[in-house]
Design a protein around this motif. Structure first.
Motif, PDB file in Angstrom:
ATOM      1  N   THR A 133       0.851  -1.192   0.000  1.00 15.50           N
ATOM      2  CA  THR A 133       0.000   0.000   0.000  1.00 15.50           C
ATOM      3  C   THR A 133       0.887   1.243   0.000  1.00 15.50           C
ATOM      4  O   THR A 133       2.109   1.152   0.091  1.00 15.50           O
ATOM      5  CB  THR A 133      -0.918   0.015   1.235  1.00 15.50           C
ATOM      6  OG1 THR A 133      -0.110  -0.172   2.416  1.00 15.50           O
ATOM      7  CG2 THR A 133      -1.952  -1.102   1.169  1.00 15.50           C
ATOM      8  N   LEU A 135       1.683   4.892   1.874  1.00 14.81           N
ATOM      9  CA  LEU A 135       1.525   5.562   3.161  1.00 14.81           C
ATOM     10  C   LEU A 135       0.497   6.683   3.075  1.00 14.81           C
ATOM     11  O   LEU A 135       0.586   7.558   2.215  1.00 14.81           O
ATOM     12  CB  LEU A 135       2.875   6.131   3.599  1.00 14.81           C
ATOM     13  CG  LEU A 135       2.915   6.815   4.975  1.00 14.81           C
ATOM     14  CD1 LEU A 135       2.647   5.801   6.077  1.00 14.81           C
ATOM     15  CD2 LEU A 135       4.276   7.494   5.194  1.00 14.81           C
ATOM     16  N   ARG A 153      -1.134  -4.164   6.128  1.00 12.73           N
ATOM     17  CA  ARG A 153      -0.573  -3.167   5.222  1.00 12.73           C
ATOM     18  C   ARG A 153       0.947  -3.188   5.288  1.00 12.73           C
ATOM     19  O   ARG A 153       1.538  -3.352   6.351  1.00 12.73           O
ATOM     20  CB  ARG A 153      -1.043  -1.759   5.593  1.00 12.73           C
ATOM     21  CG  ARG A 153      -2.512  -1.495   5.386  1.00 12.73           C
ATOM     22  CD  ARG A 153      -2.843  -0.065   5.787  1.00 12.73           C
ATOM     23  NE  ARG A 153      -2.176   0.915   4.923  1.00 12.73           N
ATOM     24  CZ  ARG A 153      -2.802   1.877   4.255  1.00 12.73           C
ATOM     25  NH1 ARG A 153      -4.119   2.003   4.361  1.00 12.73           N
ATOM     26  NH2 ARG A 153      -2.152   2.726   3.497  1.00 12.73           N
ATOM     27  N   ASP A 155       3.284  -0.313   4.025  1.00 12.33           N
ATOM     28  CA  ASP A 155       3.237   1.009   3.416  1.00 12.33           C
ATOM     29  C   ASP A 155       4.564   1.388   2.768  1.00 12.33           C
ATOM     30  O   ASP A 155       5.623   1.313   3.406  1.00 12.33           O
ATOM     31  CB  ASP A 155       2.879   2.068   4.453  1.00 12.33           C
ATOM     32  CG  ASP A 155       1.399   2.048   4.819  1.00 12.33           C
ATOM     33  OD1 ASP A 155       0.594   1.625   3.970  1.00 12.33           O
ATOM     34  OD2 ASP A 155       1.060   2.465   5.937  1.00 12.33           O
TER      35      ASP A 155
END
Length: 241
Positions: A133, A135, A153, A155
């Motif tokens: 993903t 941030l 996640r 990030d």
């Protein structure tokens, strides 16, 4: 006769005040084709072309301020940004009552991505899997799975880095908008290209313009309508497809 130099001085000062650059926010996590950022400065991309053209249409210079997403939110709250483009109401944590929404200029489609030769299970069956993903980005379809711990996640600072980590086998899934994925695959040989395995969302994106005396708010909003009617949005998008 002495009044003439004073009048010219006042006119010059007024014109100088009118030439203050329009402050556009640029989130540093954006990647091509949305925005090229070199050494902290925006230099190309869909949003670069859109914002430069918009400023040109109202006779102002554009100041593209590159900053982290959290700082963008803080500056919006304080009214320190004149125009923010590439935004949807669902992505905002604050109401930003001092800004007015423009007409939409494109649809962002977020897709779940994997490597071409992988066949990962659907996210609902992937207990504890990492997902690449970006941030600060919000993914409404996946948020319940992140909140429950069913998915985790990972990030990255930018969209491109999230895709690079997927290619490097750091995880089996990543989330990307479809245009960033297509741009990334441009420079990959077929065996290393990434594939969209499902669409997560399709959101209209627009600009918000600060409603204040020192901003040409209505001319900016009218310029965006005109760009839509004249096909300028589509021409910009086509340039990067």
């Amino acid at each position: 006769m002495r009044l003439l130099p004073l009048a010219l001085l006042l006119l010059s000062a007024a014109l100088g005040a009118e030439e203050r650059p329009l402050r556009f926010s640029v989130t540093e996590s954006w990647a091509m084709p949305m925005m090229q950022i070199d050494n902290g400065k925006a230099s190309a991309g869909i949003l670069y072309d859109l914002q430069m053209r918009l400023a040109q249409k109202v006779g102002r210079r554009a100041e593209l301020m590159v900053m982290p997403r959290l700082r963008v939110q803080q500056m919006l709250v304080r009214g320190e940004i004149d125009v923010r483009c590439y935004v949807n109401p669902a992505w905002l944590h604050e109401s930003h009552y001092q800004y007015i929404w423009s007409v939409p200029f494109m649809v962002q489609r977020d897709v779940l991505v994997s490597r071409v030769h992988d066949q990962p299970p659907p996210p609902a069956q992937a207990q504890g899997e990492l997902v690449g993903t970006v941030l600060g980005f919000i993914y409404p379809r996946l948020e319940p799975l992140f909140a429950s711990g069913h998915l985790r996640r990972d990030d990255a600072r930018t969209q491109e880095l999230a895709l690079e980590k997927l290619e490097a086998h750091r995880y089996r899934y990543a989330v990307s908008n479809d245009m960033a994925l297509q741009w990334y695959n441009r420079r990959q040989p077929p065996a290393r290209q990434l594939q969209a395995i499902s669409e997560l969302s399709a959101d209209l994106v627009a600009c918000i313009v600060r409603d204040a005396p020192d901003v040409p708010t209505m001319p900016l909003l009218r310029a965006l309508v005109q760009m839509s009617n004249d096909g300028e949005f589509e021409a910009i998008l086509a340039k990067y497809r």
